[in-house]
Design a protein around this motif. Structure first.
Motif, mmCIF file in Angstrom:
data_model
loop_
_atom_site.group_PDB
_atom_site.id
_atom_site.type_symbol
_atom_site.label_atom_id
_atom_site.label_comp_id
_atom_site.label_asym_id
_atom_site.label_seq_id
_atom_site.Cartn_x
_atom_site.Cartn_y
_atom_site.Cartn_z
ATOM 1 N N GLU A 176 0.839 -1.192 0.000
ATOM 2 C CA GLU A 176 0.000 0.000 0.000
ATOM 3 C C GLU A 176 0.881 1.252 0.000
ATOM 4 O O GLU A 176 1.925 1.285 0.636
ATOM 5 C CB GLU A 176 -0.923 0.019 1.216
ATOM 6 N N ASP A 177 0.423 2.276 -0.705
ATOM 7 C CA ASP A 177 1.188 3.517 -0.806
ATOM 8 C C ASP A 177 0.814 4.538 0.258
ATOM 9 O O ASP A 177 1.608 5.422 0.576
ATOM 10 C CB ASP A 177 0.992 4.148 -2.191
ATOM 11 N N SER A 178 -0.414 4.451 0.784
ATOM 12 C CA SER A 178 -0.841 5.450 1.764
ATOM 13 C C SER A 178 -1.971 4.897 2.613
ATOM 14 O O SER A 178 -2.583 3.870 2.279
ATOM 15 C CB SER A 178 -1.297 6.733 1.065
ATOM 16 N N ILE A 179 -2.238 5.592 3.703
ATOM 17 C CA ILE A 179 -3.346 5.241 4.584
ATOM 18 C C ILE A 179 -3.975 6.539 5.071
ATOM 19 O O ILE A 179 -3.275 7.537 5.276
ATOM 20 C CB ILE A 179 -2.857 4.382 5.780
ATOM 21 N N SER A 180 -5.296 6.543 5.210
ATOM 22 C CA SER A 180 -6.015 7.756 5.609
ATOM 23 C C SER A 180 -6.855 7.500 6.847
ATOM 24 O O SER A 180 -7.354 6.382 7.067
ATOM 25 C CB SER A 180 -6.924 8.249 4.471
ATOM 26 N N ILE A 181 -7.002 8.558 7.649
ATOM 27 C CA ILE A 181 -7.907 8.521 8.794
ATOM 28 C C ILE A 181 -8.776 9.771 8.716
ATOM 29 O O ILE A 181 -8.281 10.877 8.520
ATOM 30 C CB ILE A 181 -7.149 8.431 10.135
ATOM 31 N N ARG A 182 -10.104 9.580 8.842
ATOM 32 C CA ARG A 182 -11.073 10.640 8.591
ATOM 33 C C ARG A 182 -11.849 10.949 9.866
ATOM 34 O O ARG A 182 -12.310 10.045 10.563
ATOM 35 C CB ARG A 182 -12.027 10.169 7.481
ATOM 36 N N PHE A 183 -11.965 12.241 10.168
ATOM 37 C CA PHE A 183 -12.725 12.709 11.326
ATOM 38 C C PHE A 183 -13.860 13.611 10.831
ATOM 39 O O PHE A 183 -13.641 14.468 9.971
ATOM 40 C CB PHE A 183 -11.837 13.495 12.294
ATOM 41 N N GLU A 184 -15.054 13.418 11.428
ATOM 42 C CA GLU A 184 -16.199 14.242 11.069
ATOM 43 C C GLU A 184 -16.749 14.908 12.324
ATOM 44 O O GLU A 184 -16.960 14.251 13.355
ATOM 45 C CB GLU A 184 -17.292 13.387 10.410
ATOM 46 N N SER A 185 -16.977 16.199 12.216
ATOM 47 C CA SER A 185 -17.535 16.929 13.351
ATOM 48 C C SER A 185 -19.057 16.939 13.246
ATOM 49 O O SER A 185 -19.621 16.769 12.166
ATOM 50 C CB SER A 185 -17.018 18.371 13.350
ATOM 51 N N PRO A 186 -19.761 17.169 14.355
ATOM 52 C CA PRO A 186 -21.205 17.415 14.275
ATOM 53 C C PRO A 186 -21.445 18.805 13.698
ATOM 54 O O PRO A 186 -20.518 19.612 13.576
ATOM 55 C CB PRO A 186 -21.653 17.337 15.737
ATOM 56 N N ASP A 187 -22.695 19.084 13.301
ATOM 57 C CA ASP A 187 -23.045 20.441 12.870
ATOM 58 C C ASP A 187 -22.807 21.396 14.031
ATOM 59 O O ASP A 187 -23.274 21.172 15.150
ATOM 60 C CB ASP A 187 -24.519 20.506 12.455
ATOM 61 N N GLN A 188 -22.071 22.446 13.766
ATOM 62 C CA GLN A 188 -21.764 23.409 14.813
ATOM 63 C C GLN A 188 -21.691 24.789 14.170
ATOM 64 O O GLN A 188 -20.869 25.024 13.284
ATOM 65 C CB GLN A 188 -20.422 23.048 15.489
ATOM 66 N N GLY A 189 -22.576 25.687 14.581
ATOM 67 C CA GLY A 189 -22.634 27.002 13.960
ATOM 68 C C GLY A 189 -23.055 26.945 12.515
ATOM 69 O O GLY A 189 -22.687 27.818 11.722
ATOM 70 N N GLY A 190 -23.820 25.912 12.153
ATOM 71 C CA GLY A 190 -24.255 25.756 10.767
ATOM 72 C C GLY A 190 -23.171 25.218 9.858
ATOM 73 O O GLY A 190 -23.276 25.314 8.626
ATOM 74 N N VAL A 191 -22.124 24.616 10.447
ATOM 75 C CA VAL A 191 -20.988 24.124 9.657
ATOM 76 C C VAL A 191 -20.585 22.739 10.150
ATOM 77 O O VAL A 191 -20.592 22.469 11.357
ATOM 78 C CB VAL A 191 -19.783 25.091 9.765
#
Length: 574
Positions: A176-191
Motif C-alpha cells: 500500500e502507498d498510503s493510509i487515511s484517517i477521517r474525522f467528522e464533526s457534528p453540525d456546529q454554527g451551521g458548519v
C-alpha cells in the motif's frame, strides 16, 4: 609591537570564549556564568493543558491562536455572522485515541478536534534511550507538543470539538502507498468540518484535507487555522555544552527565515509579516522539526501566541471566503513532522530546508553539506566522510597554510636571536621594542604573517562545525570500533584525549613567544579549550582532530623544506 599584538589576540580570544560559554548556558535554560540575565519562563504547563485548564483567554489552555476569537468569533480579523442561530446541542461523541502505524510513523490522533497528539519516528532512536524510538510530538504530563487545526468566525468546529473517527484501516500494509484517517464533526454554527489525514509511504509530509460543509440556512465565511502548540522547555537529552535553537520559526518570501524565541512571545516582541501569499510556520529543535505548509498563492495570516504558562503556539489563518448553504469548500494543507534532512526538505517546500539553521554562515554551510553528502555516497560512512571533507579543505587551502607555516618557520629560526636580545635589554623596554622591529625588518619576517592566512579560513571551519552539529545524519551513525554514534560524546574519551594531545603538539611546533607570560598562555589555552571537547559530539571532535593532524603534518613538511628542523618548544613554568 609583536608582544602587544599577541596580547591583544589572546585577550580577544579569551573574552570570546567567556561570551560563548554564557551564550551556551542561556540557550540551554541556565543562568549565565559571567554576565547573568533574567532567565526566560520555563515553568511546566503540561498538566494544566492535559486536564483542559483554562488559559489566559478564558478557553481551554490548548486552544488556538485565537483564544478569544474562538469564543467570540471576532479575533484575528474574523467577523461574527449576524443573525445566525445558535447551534443546537449535539450529543457528545465518545472521545477516542486512534493509533496509526506506517513504515515511518506510529501516530496517535485524538478524536477531540481530530488532533495529532503523538508522533513516534520509527527510523530514529531516542536521544537518551537508544532502545526506544524518538517521540517528536507528545501530549503527556511531561511534555506538550501537538498539531491542531480548526475553524473560527462564528462558533464553528475547533480542535476542541468532539469529532467522530470514521472506521477504517489503522496500519499501512505491504504494497500500500498510503493510509487515511477521517474525522467528522457534528453540525456546529451551521458548519460541519471533515478532516482527513493521509500518510504516505516513505514520506514525512502528511496531507491534511479540510472539507467545510455549510449545513445551515445562511452563507458563512469561516477561517481555517493551522497551528503547532508546544511547551517552552528544551528537548530531553540536549547538551549543556553547545547551543541549538528550540522554538517557533516562520518563513515568507518577504522576510525569509525568522527564528522566534519563546521569551520574545512572552514579552510581545515578535515582528513577523502579518499577511503573506506564501510561507510556512514551524516548531524547530535540534535535528527535528514540524511545519504547516499551504500551497503558494493561498493568502495566509501568520501568528504567534502565548497560550498558557510556558505554552506557546505558532500558526497560520486562511480565509475560505463565503460558503453558500448546502455547498462546501476544501483546503488542502500538509504537516511536515520529521528529521531535518536537507535534501528532503528542499523538495517539500521552498525554504523549508532553512529550519536546519546554519545561522549567518548559511552561504558557506550549504555547499559544505552538499560536499559531505557526496562523500558519504562514495565512502558509505559519515565518519570517513568527515575525514575526507577535512582533507579536501586542507588541500584547497594548502597554499594559504603554506604561507602561514613558512612565516612561523622563519619566526622559529630567529627565535634564539630574539630571546638573547630580550635578555640583554630586559631593563630597557623601549630599546627592546626598537631592536625587535629592526631584527624583523632585517630578517624580512612579518610577526603577523602566520595569523592572516589562518584567519581567512576560520569562517569555513566554523561553517563546517555547524554542518556537523546540525546534521541529523550524524545521529546513531557509527564510525569505527567504539564510536557507534557520531552525534554523542565519545564514551571512552579517546578522541578528545587525542585531540588534546594534537593541540599540545601543534603548540610545541610553533615558535615560542618571547614574552614568558605569553608562552605560558600558549600552553594553557589549548588545555582550557580542549576541556569542552570531552562533552562535544564525537563527529565534531573527529573533525577537529583530523584538522589538527593534517595541520601538524603540513607544518612539519614546510619546516623541514625551509631548513628549520621541527623542534618541540616545551613549556617552562618557572
Amino acid at each position: 609591537m609583536n608582544d602587544i599584538r599577541r596580547t591583544i589576540l589572546w585577550v580577544i580570544f579569551g573574552f570570546s570564549m567567556v561570551l560563548l560559554w554564557d551564550k551556551w548556558q542561556l540557550h540551554n535554560g541556565n543562568k549565565a556564568t559571567f554576565f547573568p540575565t533574567t532567565p526566560a519562563v520555563t515553568a511546566p504547563a503540561a498538566a494544566s493543558v492535559a486536564s483542559g485548564a483554562t488559559g489566559a483567554a478564558s478557553v481551554p489552555a490548548s486552544t488556538a491562536p485565537v483564544a478569544a476569537a474562538a469564543a467570540q468569533g471576532a479575533a484575528q480579523g474574523a467577523a461574527a455572522v449576524p443573525g445566525q442561530p445558535a447551534p443546537a446541542a449535539a450529543p457528545a461523541a465518545a472521545r477516542e485515541r486512534i493509533e496509526v502505524k506506517t513504515d515511518l510513523y506510529r501516530l496517535t490522533f485524538d478524536s477531540e478536534g481530530g488532533t495529532l497528539t503523538h508522533a513516534e519516528l520509527l527510523q530514529h532512536a531516542d536521544m537518551t534511550e537508544k532502545n526506544r524510538n524518538f517521540l517528536l510530538l507528545d501530549e503527556s504530563a511531561q511534555r506538550v507538543y501537538v498539531a491542531q487545526t480548526g475553524l473560527i468566525g462564528g462558533g464553528f468546529p475547533t480542535h476542541k470539538t468532539a469529532m467522530t473517527a470514521v472506521p477504517g484501516p489503522r496500519e499501512l500494509k505491504d504494497g500500500e502507498d498510503s493510509i487515511s484517517i477521517r474525522f467528522e464533526s457534528p453540525d456546529q454554527g451551521g458548519v460541519k468540518l471533515v478532516k482527513t489525514w493521509t500518510i504516505k509511504r516513505g514520506a514525512y509530509d502528511i496531507a491534511v484535507k479540510h472539507e467545510v460543509v455549510n449545513t445551515g440556512a445562511a452563507a458563512v465565511s469561516p477561517q481555517l487555522y493551522l497551528q503547532l502548540v508546544r511547551d517552552g522547555n528544551k528537548p530531553p537529552g540536549e547538551s549543556s555544552f553547545y547551543s541549538t535553537f528550540t522554538g517557533p520559526a516562520v518563513y515568507t518570501d518577504a522576510k525569509k527565515y525568522q527564528k522566534i524565541e519563546f521569551k520574545d512571545i512572552e514579552n510581545g516582541k515578535v515582528d513577523i509579516p502579518r499577511d503573506s501569499p506564501n510561507g510556512y510556520v514551524a516548531m524547530v529543535q535540534h535535528y527535528f522539526a514540524t511545519a504547516w505548509l499551504l500551497a503558494d498563492g493561498t493568502q495566509r495570516e501568520l501568528f504567534t501566541r502565548k497560550v498558557d504558562t510556558n505554552l506557546y503556539s505558532v500558526g497560520m489563518l486562511t480565509s475560505l471566503g463565503a460558503i453558500e448553504p448546502g455547498t462546501s469548500k476544501t483546503v488542502d494543507a500538509r504537516l511536515f513532522a520529521g528529521p531535518q534532512v536537507e535534501t528532503m526538505m528542499e523538495k517539500l517546500y521552498p525554504g523549508l530546508e532553512l529550519v536546519k539553521d546554519y545561522g549567518w554562515l548559511t552561504i558557506l554551510s550549504k555547499p559544505l553539506y552538499w560536499l559531505l553528502d557526496q562523500l558519504h555516497k562514495i565512502l558509505g560512512n559519515w565518519g570517513w566522510a568527515i575525514v575526507g571533507l577535512v582533507l579536501l579543505l586542507k588541500i584547497a587551502f594548502y597554499w594559504l597554510n603554506a604561507k602561514a607555516y613558512a612565516s612561523m618557520a622563519k619566526m622559529k629560526a630567529i627565535n634564539p636571536k630574539i630571546m638573547e636580545m630580550r635578555e640583554r635589554l630586559k631593563d630597557k623596554p623601549q630599546q627592546m621594542q626598537q631592536e625587535m622591529i629592526r631584527i624583523y625588518r632585517e630578517e624580512k619576517v612579518n610577526p603577523m604573517g602566520g595569523c592572516f592566512p589562518i584567519m581567512i579560513q576560520i569562517p569555513v571551519f566554523i561553517a563546517l562545525y555547524w554542518v556537523l552539529l546540525s546534521s541529523v545524519e550524524m545521529r546513531n551513525a557509527p564510525w569505527i570500533g567504539w564510536i557507534h554514534d557520531l552525534s554523542t560524546p565519545d564514551p571512552f574519551f579517546i578522541l578528545p584525549l587525542l585531540m588534546t594531545l594534537s593541540s599540545l603538539l601543534q603548540t610545541a611546533l610553533n615558535p615560542a613567544p618571547p614574552d614568558p607570560m605569553q608562552a605560558k598562555m600558549m600552553w594553557f589555552m589549548p588545555l582550557i579549550f580542549s576541556v569542552m571537547f570531552f562533552f562535544f559530539p564525537a563527529g565534531l571532535v573527529l573533525y577537529w582532530l583530523t584538522n589538527n593532524i593534517l595541520s601538524i603534518a603540513q607544518q612539519w613538511i614546510i619546516n623541514t623544506r625551509m631548513g628549520v628542523p621541527p623542534q618541540f618548544n616545551l613549556p617552562s613554568f618557572k
